[in-house]
Design a protein around this motif. Structure first.
Motif, PDB file in Angstrom:
ATOM      1  N   GLU A  75       0.831  -1.207   0.000  1.00 10.11           N
ATOM      2  CA  GLU A  75       0.000   0.000   0.000  1.00 10.11           C
ATOM      3  C   GLU A  75       0.861   1.251   0.000  1.00 10.11           C
ATOM      4  O   GLU A  75       0.585   2.217  -0.719  1.00 10.11           O
ATOM      5  N   GLY A  76       1.930   1.243   0.770  1.00 12.66           N
ATOM      6  CA  GLY A  76       2.836   2.382   0.785  1.00 12.66           C
ATOM      7  C   GLY A  76       3.508   2.598  -0.569  1.00 12.66           C
ATOM      8  O   GLY A  76       3.638   3.737  -1.039  1.00 12.66           O
ATOM      9  N   ASP A  80       2.964   5.819  -3.030  1.00 12.49           N
ATOM     10  CA  ASP A  80       4.099   6.598  -3.522  1.00 12.49           C
ATOM     11  C   ASP A  80       4.073   6.741  -5.034  1.00 12.49           C
ATOM     12  O   ASP A  80       4.598   7.720  -5.576  1.00 12.49           O
ATOM     13  N   ALA A  81       3.494   5.794  -5.736  1.00 17.25           N
ATOM     14  CA  ALA A  81       3.446   5.836  -7.202  1.00 17.25           C
ATOM     15  C   ALA A  81       2.279   6.684  -7.721  1.00 17.25           C
ATOM     16  O   ALA A  81       2.307   7.128  -8.866  1.00 17.25           O
ATOM     17  N   ILE A  82       1.276   6.918  -6.912  1.00 14.74           N
ATOM     18  CA  ILE A  82       0.082   7.658  -7.369  1.00 14.74           C
ATOM     19  C   ILE A  82       0.397   9.089  -7.829  1.00 14.74           C
ATOM     20  O   ILE A  82      -0.133   9.526  -8.847  1.00 14.74           O
ATOM     21  N   PRO A  83       1.251   9.855  -7.151  1.00 13.93           N
ATOM     22  CA  PRO A  83       1.540  11.214  -7.648  1.00 13.93           C
ATOM     23  C   PRO A  83       2.096  11.234  -9.074  1.00 13.93           C
ATOM     24  O   PRO A  83       1.862  12.182  -9.820  1.00 13.93           O
ATOM     25  N   MET A 157      -8.569  -1.500  -1.631  1.00 13.80           N
ATOM     26  CA  MET A 157      -8.735  -0.788  -2.889  1.00 13.80           C
ATOM     27  C   MET A 157      -8.270   0.655  -2.669  1.00 13.80           C
ATOM     28  O   MET A 157      -8.758   1.337  -1.777  1.00 13.80           O
ATOM     29  N   ILE A 158      -7.316   1.080  -3.490  1.00 13.33           N
ATOM     30  CA  ILE A 158      -6.773   2.426  -3.377  1.00 13.33           C
ATOM     31  C   ILE A 158      -7.216   3.221  -4.597  1.00 13.33           C
ATOM     32  O   ILE A 158      -6.798   2.913  -5.718  1.00 13.33           O
ATOM     33  N   PRO A 159      -8.082   4.221  -4.413  1.00 18.28           N
ATOM     34  CA  PRO A 159      -8.544   5.000  -5.566  1.00 18.28           C
ATOM     35  C   PRO A 159      -7.426   5.889  -6.113  1.00 18.28           C
ATOM     36  O   PRO A 159      -6.597   6.403  -5.361  1.00 18.28           O
ATOM     37  N   VAL A 160      -7.411   6.044  -7.427  1.00 26.55           N
ATOM     38  CA  VAL A 160      -6.431   6.901  -8.094  1.00 26.55           C
ATOM     39  C   VAL A 160      -7.196   8.039  -8.756  1.00 26.55           C
ATOM     40  O   VAL A 160      -8.079   7.803  -9.586  1.00 26.55           O
ATOM     41  N   MET A 161      -6.855   9.275  -8.377  1.00 26.89           N
ATOM     42  CA  MET A 161      -7.545  10.468  -8.880  1.00 26.89           C
ATOM     43  C   MET A 161      -6.593  11.270  -9.768  1.00 26.89           C
ATOM     44  O   MET A 161      -5.391  11.268  -9.555  1.00 26.89           O
ATOM     45  N   SER A 162      -7.174  11.955 -10.742  1.00 27.02           N
ATOM     46  CA  SER A 162      -6.415  12.876 -11.577  1.00 27.02           C
ATOM     47  C   SER A 162      -7.355  14.004 -11.982  1.00 27.02           C
ATOM     48  O   SER A 162      -8.442  13.751 -12.513  1.00 27.02           O
ATOM     49  N   ASP A 163      -6.946  15.200 -11.719  1.00 28.09           N
ATOM     50  CA  ASP A 163      -7.749  16.394 -12.019  1.00 28.09           C
ATOM     51  C   ASP A 163      -9.134  16.320 -11.386  1.00 28.09           C
ATOM     52  O   ASP A 163     -10.138  16.687 -12.003  1.00 28.09           O
ATOM     53  N   GLY A 164      -9.232  15.810 -10.183  1.00 27.11           N
ATOM     54  CA  GLY A 164     -10.490  15.766  -9.469  1.00 27.11           C
ATOM     55  C   GLY A 164     -11.432  14.650  -9.876  1.00 27.11           C
ATOM     56  O   GLY A 164     -12.524  14.536  -9.340  1.00 27.11           O
ATOM     57  N   SER A 169      -8.695   2.376  -9.813  1.00 23.49           N
ATOM     58  CA  SER A 169      -8.143   2.041  -8.506  1.00 23.49           C
ATOM     59  C   SER A 169      -7.126   0.924  -8.637  1.00 23.49           C
ATOM     60  O   SER A 169      -7.108   0.184  -9.624  1.00 23.49           O
ATOM     61  N   ILE A 170      -6.307   0.827  -7.633  1.00 26.37           N
ATOM     62  CA  ILE A 170      -5.339  -0.257  -7.517  1.00 26.37           C
ATOM     63  C   ILE A 170      -5.871  -1.186  -6.435  1.00 26.37           C
ATOM     64  O   ILE A 170      -6.227  -0.754  -5.341  1.00 26.37           O
ATOM     65  N   VAL A 171      -5.936  -2.462  -6.768  1.00 28.07           N
ATOM     66  CA  VAL A 171      -6.467  -3.457  -5.827  1.00 28.07           C
ATOM     67  C   VAL A 171      -5.311  -4.297  -5.317  1.00 28.07           C
ATOM     68  O   VAL A 171      -4.534  -4.876  -6.086  1.00 28.07           O
TER      69      VAL A 171
END
Length: 181
Positions: A75-76, A80-83, A157-164, A169-171
């Motif tokens: 998860e960490g 870290d990769a989401i930005p 489940m980690i949601p991935v957002m871009s421009d709002g 998501s990444i599972v």
């Protein structure tokens, strides 16, 4: 022993049976040597059962801790990769590449999902090759053993957002079978 023989021959009552009133009738028939041997076998059996239960409980606890630690690590790494996804020229492709970027984390399966809840195909075969490399070739543990040791499956489940807006998501799914085997 001679007391038992003489009591049965002469019809007298055996005084030894009164000495241990708590022992079962069948246990009184055996010699002291056999009684001691049976008591030791009984204690050894109880000790083995207690040792087995403690071992199973400790293995279950250790497996749960190991899988939880791997889940937190994955998860960490994903967070870290989401930005980089948000800054990418093509955020959708960047989302699909996160499992390949993170690589293989033991006990964890990483996949990406689009907003339609369908798995997203990786952008390259490199990511799937990394996931396949992490799969162990050993035979799985017997089913009864896996039931005793395996922790309940966990999924994050980690949601991935871009421009709002949500890209997907990444599972992260736990896979304790490689720890158990």
């Amino acid at each position: 022993v001679s007391e038992l023989v003489s009591s049965s021959v002469y019809g007298t009552q055996n005084t030894r049976s009164d000495a241990i009133p708590w022992s079962p009738v069948l246990f009184r028939r055996y010699s002291i040597r056999t009684q001691l041997l049976l008591a030791l076998v009984f204690l050894w059996t109880i000790g083995c059962l207690i040792g087995g239960v403690v071992t199973i409980l400790q293995a279950r606890k250790s497996t749960r801790i190991e899988v939880s630690a791997a889940m937190n690590l994955a998860e960490g790494l994903v967070r870290d990769a989401i930005p980089f996804v948000e800054k990418a020229a093509s955020p959708r492709e960047a989302l699909m590449s996160i499992p390949a970027q993170v690589g293989a984390v033991r006990h964890i399966r990483i996949s990406s999902k689009g907003t339609s809840d369908l798995p997203v195909e990786p952008a390259s075969q490199k990511g799937s090759a990394l996931q396949q490399k992490s799969v162990d070739v050993r035979p799985p543990a017997p089913g009864w053993f896996a039931v005793l040791i395996a922790p309940p499956p966990e999924s994050r489940m980690i949601p991935v957002m871009s421009d709002g807006r949500e890209l997907g998501s990444i599972v992260l799914s736990s896979a304790p079978s490689d720890e158990i085997a």
